[in-house]
Scaffold this motif. Structure first.
Motif, mmCIF file in Angstrom:
data_model
loop_
_atom_site.group_PDB
_atom_site.id
_atom_site.type_symbol
_atom_site.label_atom_id
_atom_site.label_comp_id
_atom_site.label_asym_id
_atom_site.label_seq_id
_atom_site.Cartn_x
_atom_site.Cartn_y
_atom_site.Cartn_z
ATOM 1 N N SER A 131 0.834 -1.204 0.000
ATOM 2 C CA SER A 131 0.000 0.000 0.000
ATOM 3 C C SER A 131 0.868 1.253 0.000
ATOM 4 N N GLN A 132 1.952 1.226 0.768
ATOM 5 C CA GLN A 132 2.810 2.399 0.875
ATOM 6 C C GLN A 132 3.464 2.759 -0.461
ATOM 7 N N LEU A 133 4.070 1.783 -1.117
ATOM 8 C CA LEU A 133 4.763 2.092 -2.365
ATOM 9 C C LEU A 133 3.800 2.353 -3.525
ATOM 10 N N LEU A 134 2.666 1.682 -3.554
ATOM 11 C CA LEU A 134 1.679 1.970 -4.589
ATOM 12 C C LEU A 134 1.166 3.398 -4.455
ATOM 13 N N THR A 135 0.987 3.846 -3.216
ATOM 14 C CA THR A 135 0.529 5.216 -2.974
ATOM 15 C C THR A 135 1.606 6.226 -3.352
ATOM 16 N N ILE A 136 2.849 5.961 -2.927
ATOM 17 C CA ILE A 136 3.953 6.866 -3.251
ATOM 18 C C ILE A 136 4.120 6.988 -4.764
ATOM 19 N N LYS A 137 4.071 5.847 -5.470
ATOM 20 C CA LYS A 137 4.243 5.879 -6.921
ATOM 21 C C LYS A 137 3.099 6.654 -7.581
ATOM 22 N N ALA A 138 1.889 6.536 -7.077
ATOM 23 C CA ALA A 138 0.760 7.279 -7.637
ATOM 24 C C ALA A 138 0.955 8.779 -7.443
ATOM 25 N N ILE A 139 1.474 9.171 -6.290
ATOM 26 C CA ILE A 139 1.744 10.590 -6.013
ATOM 27 C C ILE A 139 2.804 11.124 -6.979
ATOM 28 N N ILE A 140 3.841 10.327 -7.201
ATOM 29 C CA ILE A 140 4.900 10.717 -8.139
ATOM 30 C C ILE A 140 4.341 10.841 -9.553
ATOM 31 N N LEU A 145 4.929 15.823 -6.726
ATOM 32 C CA LEU A 145 6.260 16.185 -6.221
ATOM 33 C C LEU A 145 7.082 16.898 -7.284
ATOM 34 N N GLY A 146 6.578 16.971 -8.504
ATOM 35 C CA GLY A 146 7.342 17.560 -9.604
ATOM 36 C C GLY A 146 8.473 16.638 -10.027
ATOM 37 N N ARG A 147 9.587 17.216 -10.453
ATOM 38 C CA ARG A 147 10.757 16.427 -10.825
ATOM 39 C C ARG A 147 11.576 16.145 -9.572
ATOM 40 N N ILE A 148 11.710 14.889 -9.220
ATOM 41 C CA ILE A 148 12.457 14.513 -8.014
ATOM 42 C C ILE A 148 13.952 14.624 -8.293
ATOM 43 N N HIS A 149 14.652 15.411 -7.494
ATOM 44 C CA HIS A 149 16.096 15.561 -7.678
ATOM 45 C C HIS A 149 16.907 14.925 -6.553
ATOM 46 N N GLU A 256 8.228 20.324 -6.886
ATOM 47 C CA GLU A 256 6.905 20.809 -6.496
ATOM 48 C C GLU A 256 6.448 20.278 -5.139
ATOM 49 N N GLY A 257 7.320 19.544 -4.459
ATOM 50 C CA GLY A 257 6.897 19.039 -3.161
ATOM 51 C C GLY A 257 7.856 18.019 -2.593
ATOM 52 N N SER A 266 2.814 19.549 -1.146
ATOM 53 C CA SER A 266 2.872 19.775 -2.585
ATOM 54 C C SER A 266 2.332 21.153 -2.935
ATOM 55 N N THR A 267 3.018 21.859 -3.822
ATOM 56 C CA THR A 267 2.540 23.155 -4.310
ATOM 57 C C THR A 267 1.317 22.987 -5.197
ATOM 58 N N GLN A 268 1.048 21.748 -5.653
ATOM 59 C CA GLN A 268 -0.080 21.501 -6.538
ATOM 60 C C GLN A 268 -1.418 21.618 -5.818
ATOM 61 N N TYR A 269 -1.362 21.655 -4.482
ATOM 62 C CA TYR A 269 -2.543 21.954 -3.681
ATOM 63 C C TYR A 269 -2.314 23.326 -3.054
#
Length: 338
Positions: A131-140, A145-149, A256-257, A266-269
């Protein structure tokens, strides 16, 4: 109603019992045989897990069964590559516990055998189905989060005398390294989250002075700094000598977050307060016990991929090879300090 795919279990121990229960709970798969170097009672194993399970002491004999469609490899890690090659040669689809092999050359040998046989492979980096990684991947994927650096994924799990895996994990030939034996889940998760091919890695490792970890033949803590081809940077710590509760740590920083474990901004909210985290409702990866792992959903996807003639999603051989290549490179860097 009979299920469609008969599965043989290779190795009968802690991990295999979790595999049996998960396979039998799927809509398409059922365990019909078990291979073990120990002589087992077919009637006792059948009664314990349900159904009719035939037990073998010769792997070749089990693989020769024309009614067997797939195998699940749950043996000691040093045996994985050889047994996967044998299973592929017999035309069986393969579920294989991590690691694929104890070195990169054997990983490539498994890849060659699998491609020649044309069988489907599922590697047990099952955290990708949590559940944790499926949720994180959906957020990405939604761009929150924008472009993860920068990303760090760390694995803290004290594998000492109190833990079952310790019995064989201390040996170099069977454990390999902190990263290969346990922290591989963190490295795999980092690759899933960063979304880019890696370019280089620098590894460092060290030991604990606590006597509980004296039997380890390799460094029990390591950290790997990964540079990706898109310019982003990641870090993975694998710490199996810690004295603390199990902890799978995530920290992803983007344009972005940011995500920190089960919290994010996230700045998207536009209405979110940047001085406070928002909390995500999801089941966290908080245990190393295989009975808590998301095998059911992973194995359901495995059987459906066979049914549809498609590659295994998320945890297929190609993704797993990429993770193993980086793990072996990180360990080599730590060993040779370059």
């Amino acid at each position: 109603m009979m299920k469609k795919y008969n599965v043989g279990i290779i190795g009968y121990g802690w991990a295999s019992e979790a595999h049996i229960d998960a396979i039998n709970s799927t809509s398409l798969g059922q365990v019909t045989s078990v291979f073990s170097s120990r002589k087992l009672s077919s009637s006792e194993v059948s009664a314990k897990h349900g159904g009719i399970i035939r037990c073998y002491t010769e792997l070749e004999e089990m693989l020769a069964d024309p009614e067997l469609d797939a195998v699940s490899i749950c043996s000691y890690p040093a045996l994985h590559a050889q047994q996967a090659i044998m299973a592929a040669g017999a035309g069986k689809h393969i579920i294989i516990e991590k690691p694929l092999a104890m070195n990169w050359e054997d990983c490539l040998a498994v890849e060659k055998a699998v491609k020649a046989a044309g069988v489907t492979v599922c590697v047990c980096f099952e955290c990708r189905f949590s559940s944790q990684l499926l949720t994180i991947k959906a957020i990405i994927d939604q761009g929150l989060l924008g472009r993860i650096h920068y990303g760090e994924v760390d694995y803290y799990h004290g594998i000492g005398p109190w833990y079952g895996q310790y019995r064989w994990n201390t040996k170099k030939e069977s454990g390999g390294s902190s990263l290969l034996s346990a922290g591989c889940h963190a490295m795999d998760a980092l690759l899933l989250c960063m979304g880019s091919e890696f370019e280089s890695v620098q590894g460092y490792s060290t030991y604990s002075s606590n006597k509980d970890f004296d039997k380890y033949e390799y460094p029990t803590s390591s950290v790997s700094i990964v540079k990706f081809k898109n310019g982003s940077v990641g870090k993975v710590a694998s710490v199996i000598d810690c004295l603390q509760p199990y902890y799978f740590h995530f920290h992803l920083v983007g344009s972005e977050g940011t995500l920190l474990d089960n919290k994010f901004y996230s700045t998207q909210y536009g209405s979110l307060d940047k001085s406070r985290w928002s909390e995500l409702s999801m089941k966290m990866l908080d245990s190393g016990d295989v009975s808590d792992h998301p095998y059911h959903v992973q194995f359901e996807a495995f059987f459906k991929s066979i049914e549809e003639g498609k590659e295994m999603p998320l945890t297929g051989l190609e993704d797993a090879l990429r993770t193993h290549e980086l793990i072996f490179a990180a360990d080599k860097s730590a060993e040779h300090n370059k």
